[in-house]
Design a protein around this motif. Structure first.
Motif, PDB file in Angstrom:
ATOM      1  N   SER A  53       0.834  -1.210   0.000  1.00 39.94           N
ATOM      2  CA  SER A  53       0.000   0.000   0.000  1.00 39.94           C
ATOM      3  C   SER A  53       0.865   1.255   0.000  1.00 39.94           C
ATOM      4  O   SER A  53       0.373   2.345  -0.296  1.00 39.94           O
ATOM      5  CB  SER A  53      -0.951  -0.012   1.205  1.00 39.94           C
ATOM      6  OG  SER A  53      -0.222   0.015   2.413  1.00 39.94           O
ATOM      7  N   SER A 150      -2.148  13.712   8.666  1.00 37.66           N
ATOM      8  CA  SER A 150      -2.335  13.569   7.221  1.00 37.66           C
ATOM      9  C   SER A 150      -3.475  14.444   6.717  1.00 37.66           C
ATOM     10  O   SER A 150      -3.307  15.669   6.646  1.00 37.66           O
ATOM     11  CB  SER A 150      -2.495  12.102   6.849  1.00 37.66           C
ATOM     12  OG  SER A 150      -3.506  11.473   7.599  1.00 37.66           O
ATOM     13  N   CYS A 153     -10.012  12.509   7.312  1.00 36.87           N
ATOM     14  CA  CYS A 153     -10.731  11.335   6.804  1.00 36.87           C
ATOM     15  C   CYS A 153     -11.155  10.414   7.941  1.00 36.87           C
ATOM     16  O   CYS A 153     -11.683   9.339   7.691  1.00 36.87           O
ATOM     17  CB  CYS A 153      -9.899  10.571   5.777  1.00 36.87           C
ATOM     18  SG  CYS A 153      -8.372   9.913   6.432  1.00 36.87           S
ATOM     19  N   THR A 166      -5.304   9.861   9.128  1.00 31.30           N
ATOM     20  CA  THR A 166      -5.061   8.471   9.560  1.00 31.30           C
ATOM     21  C   THR A 166      -3.943   8.436  10.592  1.00 31.30           C
ATOM     22  O   THR A 166      -3.761   7.437  11.292  1.00 31.30           O
ATOM     23  CB  THR A 166      -4.684   7.572   8.373  1.00 31.30           C
ATOM     24  OG1 THR A 166      -3.593   8.190   7.669  1.00 31.30           O
ATOM     25  CG2 THR A 166      -5.845   7.418   7.415  1.00 31.30           C
ATOM     26  N   SER A 188      -6.155   5.185  12.499  1.00 24.42           N
ATOM     27  CA  SER A 188      -7.466   4.829  11.934  1.00 24.42           C
ATOM     28  C   SER A 188      -7.604   3.312  11.983  1.00 24.42           C
ATOM     29  O   SER A 188      -6.610   2.596  12.113  1.00 24.42           O
ATOM     30  CB  SER A 188      -7.563   5.322  10.494  1.00 24.42           C
ATOM     31  OG  SER A 188      -6.453   4.881   9.752  1.00 24.42           O
ATOM     32  N   HIS A 192      -5.317   4.284   4.854  1.00 30.86           N
ATOM     33  CA  HIS A 192      -6.004   4.786   3.671  1.00 30.86           C
ATOM     34  C   HIS A 192      -5.577   4.029   2.417  1.00 30.86           C
ATOM     35  O   HIS A 192      -6.395   3.713   1.550  1.00 30.86           O
ATOM     36  CB  HIS A 192      -5.753   6.291   3.514  1.00 30.86           C
ATOM     37  CG  HIS A 192      -6.927   7.008   2.950  1.00 30.86           C
ATOM     38  ND1 HIS A 192      -7.027   7.292   1.615  1.00 30.86           N
ATOM     39  CD2 HIS A 192      -8.063   7.450   3.519  1.00 30.86           C
ATOM     40  CE1 HIS A 192      -8.173   7.908   1.396  1.00 30.86           C
ATOM     41  NE2 HIS A 192      -8.820   8.020   2.548  1.00 30.86           N
ATOM     42  N   VAL A 195      -7.516   0.909   2.026  1.00 32.52           N
ATOM     43  CA  VAL A 195      -8.883   1.142   1.532  1.00 32.52           C
ATOM     44  C   VAL A 195      -8.846   1.273   0.011  1.00 32.52           C
ATOM     45  O   VAL A 195      -9.675   0.687  -0.700  1.00 32.52           O
ATOM     46  CB  VAL A 195      -9.499   2.420   2.150  1.00 32.52           C
ATOM     47  CG1 VAL A 195     -10.919   2.655   1.622  1.00 32.52           C
ATOM     48  CG2 VAL A 195      -9.524   2.330   3.670  1.00 32.52           C
ATOM     49  N   GLN A 196      -7.857   2.016  -0.499  1.00 40.00           N
ATOM     50  CA  GLN A 196      -7.741   2.196  -1.953  1.00 40.00           C
ATOM     51  C   GLN A 196      -7.495   0.860  -2.654  1.00 40.00           C
ATOM     52  O   GLN A 196      -8.077   0.577  -3.704  1.00 40.00           O
ATOM     53  CB  GLN A 196      -6.597   3.161  -2.264  1.00 40.00           C
ATOM     54  CG  GLN A 196      -6.882   4.596  -1.823  1.00 40.00           C
ATOM     55  CD  GLN A 196      -5.633   5.472  -1.921  1.00 40.00           C
ATOM     56  OE1 GLN A 196      -4.961   5.502  -2.941  1.00 40.00           O
ATOM     57  NE2 GLN A 196      -5.322   6.158  -0.845  1.00 40.00           N
ATOM     58  N   GLY A 210     -15.282   1.944   8.824  1.00 42.66           N
ATOM     59  CA  GLY A 210     -15.642   3.229   8.241  1.00 42.66           C
ATOM     60  C   GLY A 210     -17.126   3.516   8.181  1.00 42.66           C
ATOM     61  O   GLY A 210     -17.959   2.677   8.551  1.00 42.66           O
ATOM     62  N   LEU A 225     -14.421   5.910   0.319  1.00 50.76           N
ATOM     63  CA  LEU A 225     -13.631   6.838  -0.503  1.00 50.76           C
ATOM     64  C   LEU A 225     -14.497   7.941  -1.124  1.00 50.76           C
ATOM     65  O   LEU A 225     -14.031   9.054  -1.327  1.00 50.76           O
ATOM     66  CB  LEU A 225     -12.880   6.073  -1.602  1.00 50.76           C
ATOM     67  CG  LEU A 225     -11.796   5.096  -1.098  1.00 50.76           C
ATOM     68  CD1 LEU A 225     -11.242   4.254  -2.249  1.00 50.76           C
ATOM     69  CD2 LEU A 225     -10.664   5.837  -0.385  1.00 50.76           C
ATOM     70  N   LEU A 230     -13.261   7.227   7.646  1.00 53.44           N
ATOM     71  CA  LEU A 230     -12.793   6.110   8.462  1.00 53.44           C
ATOM     72  C   LEU A 230     -13.133   6.353   9.929  1.00 53.44           C
ATOM     73  O   LEU A 230     -13.452   7.477  10.326  1.00 53.44           O
ATOM     74  CB  LEU A 230     -11.275   5.957   8.319  1.00 53.44           C
ATOM     75  CG  LEU A 230     -10.747   5.756   6.901  1.00 53.44           C
ATOM     76  CD1 LEU A 230      -9.219   5.773   6.893  1.00 53.44           C
ATOM     77  CD2 LEU A 230     -11.261   4.436   6.332  1.00 53.44           C
TER      78      LEU A 230
END
Lengths: 343, 343
Positions: A53, A150, A153, A166, A188, A192, A195-196, A210, A225, A230
């Protein structure tokens, strides 16, 4: 998340070859040689360790961010020697890694002399894993802790809408008979990047990670997204730690909070413009047995109560494999990287 | 856990009167005047703030520990000035609070001069809440982080048997328009004191907090206390943080890990004999706006996304009430305290 490179057709590159390829990409998209080297080494290390990731998966994001003019690819970090244990860096609206590299010798010197030292990086972007920032200190016998905030979110526990990033915490400590003890955890419920990757692969996420755009719990990465958010890990405790990361990485450095920057005039911008804090301790100043012997004893006892795998073990196994056999990339990914490199 | 003082018949004491009563108890059970003052102030503060699991509920445990000869009630902490940012204290097998009190002026001086300083306490017992150790630094405009390890009662994530302590992390930061931002969280799914209170009240615990003596999940606090164990909060993440606490509070100080001390020759001993680490940062060394203004802005934004209550808010509400109206204790508890005080 496990390897996303499950295509039938794949290629193998040495770690060095991948690093050079990524360096070429960065240079071609307007970074200085120093910045290219720093980011390429970081990103190839993540891929080498199976931390997908934060590996080459991030390259399109780096490129679109550089293209958008949001980040300064030719940043020249300004290092300030503030006190016997305090170093400040203005990252010049560039990435945090070259800022850390520029301040690192002074930080290590201060940690060894004062017993502890702090590095406050501001005006910086962090788009990478955090463990590569702390692991090298432990390889030199030092204990290191780092936090970076960051972009909004994550919904604080007890709130209705997202505010925190996050906000990962990474820690590294030396040990006598093995690689350093290292962990890197998003505050989180899920990172992130993961998640992507789940969205791209069409996978569902675990319960409790989330909410959708209406604030309702969801396991669909796309719903998270697309206007969702989250949750912190571990309820109010993870939320408190995330708040601490905002205070240390932003308030204490002079950087932006996760909710303070506005990139709407920079379409394609992906990297949050915030701050980062590192604390480095010299354990040779402590009393009693050597720290590395003591941490080794803790590891021995953890295995003794049935722990199979330490944090970081999976990365080290994959690292050994990658160094011996090279890094496997699927043809599509490799073709994309070569195109970005102009090859 | 909410107030355990739900008996029909209750008495009210001022904070000062409760502190004096507790001081008398400590003195009567063999502590020095300094140690009595330090522990009584700490314990009365917890009761004052409604933190009942670390308030007068702990007094019988302190007394039985002192009676058992396990802890040195007349400890004389030895403070060592190791480097410009590093202070060490040998707590002389006494409680950590008097050791912190002895080292505090030097620690604050170093933090203000070096920008950051660390206090490594070893050979110490901690039987109290951790927030009273960090909050006063924030009241002086400093940022403080502390960790303390305790006694084996938490199963590392992925292991079969307990090894870690409840290993709390406490953090305090100043803010412009209000009391400091303070949290104190056990890295176990629940604090040990709260398990004891639930057992006493016959209440069940939430799912995921512990296992019984066979390692099976349970919600029965008695099954946890009788040969069972707790789980870390937040799965592998809380477990990693608990491991970090062992490394910082024990390996880095020269103190015992949570699994290293053996009190079987001291029946009645309750307080873990380990170590504690404090890191104190002077935020006036940071760049940009004043830290307290920035932390105030974070709080404002947290309320803006719907957060009703900050960590610590409930304590401060209860504190204001206790200071105005006194501390309410049920007659049985008060009678027990008076008996222990020889009144």
């Amino acid at each position: 998340m496990s390897a996303p490179h499950d295509h039938a057709s794949a290629s193998t590159l040495s770690v060095e070859a991948l690093t050079r390829l990524l360096e070429t990409i960065f240079l071609r998209h307007g970074t200085s040689a120093e910045v290219a080297r720093s980011l390429a080494t970081n990103c190839a290390s993540a891929e080498r360790d199976g931390a997908h990731s934060h590996g080459v998966f991030r390259i399109p994001g780096y490129v679109s961010t550089l293209n958008s003019g949001w980040v300064n690819g030719k940043s020249v970090p300004k290092v300030e020697d503030v006190a016997s244990g305090f170093v400040r860096v203005d990252a010049d609206n560039g990435y945090a890694q070259p800022a850390l590299a520029a301040a690192r010798p002074l930080l290590v010197e201060k940690a060894r002399s004062a017993g502890i030292a702090v590095l406050a990086i501001r005006n910086s972007h962090h788009f990478a894993a955090l463990w590569p920032d702390v692991e090298p200190f432990a390889e030199e016998g030092l204990v290191a802790l780092s936090v970076v905030n960051s972009m909004t979110c994550v919904v604080p526990h007890g709130a209705d809408r997202p505010l925190f990033g996050t906000n990962p915490i990474a820690f590294a400590a030396p040990r006598a008979d093995g690689a350093p003890i290292v962990f890197d955890l998003a505050t989180s419920a899920i990172a992130h990047g993961d998640v992507q990757i789940a969205a791209r692969k069409g996978e569902k996420l675990p319960v409790g990670t989330g909410v959708d755009s209406l604030g309702q719990p969801t396991c669909d990465p796309k719903a998270i997204l697309e206007g969702g958010a989250l949750l912190p890990f571990g309820g109010h405790k993870g939320s408190a730690l995330s708040m601490m990361v905002e205070l240390l990485a932003a308030a204490l450095t002079g950087g932006n909070f996760s909710f303070e920057f506005d990139w709407k005039n920079h379409p394609g911008a992906k990297s949050p413009w915030t701050g980062q804090l590192l604390i480095v301790i010299d354990p040779s100043k402590s009393a009693g047995q050597s720290f590395a012997e003591r941490s080794q004893e803790l590891v021995r006892q953890m295995h003794g109560v049935g722990l199979k795998r330490l944090p970081g073990d999976r990365r080290h196994l994959q690292r050994a494999k990658s160094l011996a056999n090279g890094i496997v990339l699927d043809e599509q990914t490799l073709a994309q990287l070569r195109e970005l490199a102009g090859e």
